[in-house]
Design a protein around this motif. Sequence first.
Motif, short mmCIF file in Angstrom:
data_model
loop_
_atom_site.label_atom_id
_atom_site.label_comp_id
_atom_site.label_asym_id
_atom_site.label_seq_id
_atom_site.Cartn_x
_atom_site.Cartn_y
_atom_site.Cartn_z
N MET A 76 0.84 -1.20 0.00
CA MET A 76 0.00 0.00 0.00
C MET A 76 0.88 1.25 0.00
SD MET A 76 -2.80 1.23 2.86
CE MET A 76 -1.59 1.92 3.99
N LYS A 77 0.62 2.13 -0.94
CA LYS A 77 1.34 3.41 -0.99
C LYS A 77 0.52 4.48 -0.27
CE LYS A 77 3.91 2.58 -5.28
NZ LYS A 77 4.18 3.07 -6.64
N GLU A 78 1.22 5.32 0.48
CA GLU A 78 0.56 6.41 1.20
C GLU A 78 0.88 7.74 0.54
OE1 GLU A 78 1.62 6.47 5.31
OE2 GLU A 78 1.37 4.32 5.55
N LYS B 38 -3.23 3.99 9.76
CA LYS B 38 -2.37 3.62 8.62
C LYS B 38 -1.94 2.16 8.71
CE LYS B 38 -0.12 8.10 7.85
NZ LYS B 38 1.21 8.78 7.94
N GLU B 39 -1.51 1.75 9.90
CA GLU B 39 -1.04 0.37 10.08
C GLU B 39 -2.15 -0.63 9.84
OE1 GLU B 39 1.35 -0.55 13.51
OE2 GLU B 39 1.98 1.54 13.67
N LEU B 40 -3.35 -0.33 10.32
CA LEU B 40 -4.48 -1.23 10.14
C LEU B 40 -4.88 -1.33 8.67
CD1 LEU B 40 -6.48 -0.02 13.24
CD2 LEU B 40 -5.58 -2.34 12.94
N LEU B 41 -4.86 -0.20 7.98
CA LEU B 41 -5.23 -0.19 6.56
C LEU B 41 -4.20 -0.91 5.71
CD1 LEU B 41 -6.60 3.46 6.33
CD2 LEU B 41 -7.93 1.34 6.05
N GLN B 42 -2.96 -0.92 6.17
CA GLN B 42 -1.89 -1.61 5.46
C GLN B 42 -2.22 -3.10 5.29
OE1 GLN B 42 1.35 0.03 4.67
NE2 GLN B 42 1.59 -1.76 3.38
#
Length: 310
Positions: free
Chosen positions: A1-3, A77-81
Amino acid sequence: MKEYSSAAAFTSGRQTVVTIGTFDGVHIGHKAILHRLVATAKKEDLDSVLLTFFPHPRMVLQTDTSLQLINTISEKKELLQQTGLDHLVIHPFTHAFSRLTAVEYVRDILVNKLRAKKIIIGYDHRFGRNRTATIEDLRDFGKTYHFEVEEISAQELDEVAVSSTKIRRALLAGDITTANNFLGYPFMLTGTVIKGKRIGRTLAYPTANLHIAENYKLIPKNGVYVVRSNIDGNTAYGITSIGTNPTVGGTETTIETYFLDLDMDLYNRSLRIEFLTHIRDEAHFKDVDLLKQAIEKDEQFARSYLDTHE
């Protein structure tokens, strides 16, 4: 996943399927929507994009400072990763952004920046200046800018909203079991270990005092909980007390964790605590000896719980 720190920073050259929302908690309801987004992207050879905003719009548009979120932005962010998303766009929410007209938002953000070919969105989604545009308006824009709109049903959205509400209520009631069931993972607090008053040491229960920088982070009800952490790659279990330490005349709320079978200096470390279950509410004991007895019982409870659950 790119942020990406804004829609303007988005660099994928491929067309996308986009969903939009706060996704606070990234709970089981959110994951169902994200699974649908990711599956659609694979099926239609598109990139999956979640467009979310930070700060939370209410932080910017309302003077109400009581907003409490289940996740900090870093936790989210970590969860969405873990969801299989291709791209996460965290667009800065400002007063200027809130003043974009519906057409500016759709044309400049969704179409020109994010290259949306399909948008998966709730039936009640509203957008543009003063949130006046609806999903029907979005469908009309789709005809102009050549994207599809797929509606998330009222039932599915209701489940998401109910889950978020129940999670917050459960945490504020100290009901960790219910909160974790809806989250699909243990509720967490993330912060830095700071020096406290060292009261725990005098009771033979030294604690790590956690400071959480984000004042919008929801803190569970004052009480005592069984928790776990990852310290230097190893799982450490403990007892976390949230409260004011009324027995010793405390007035400020602290978050203190006594780790079972662990003796090491944790000062200035970043620490994450995952909540497993509630032991008891905060109590005011007549003297320190009674407090120590209560802590001993808390430890017995924790060890018994861990023997059967971990």
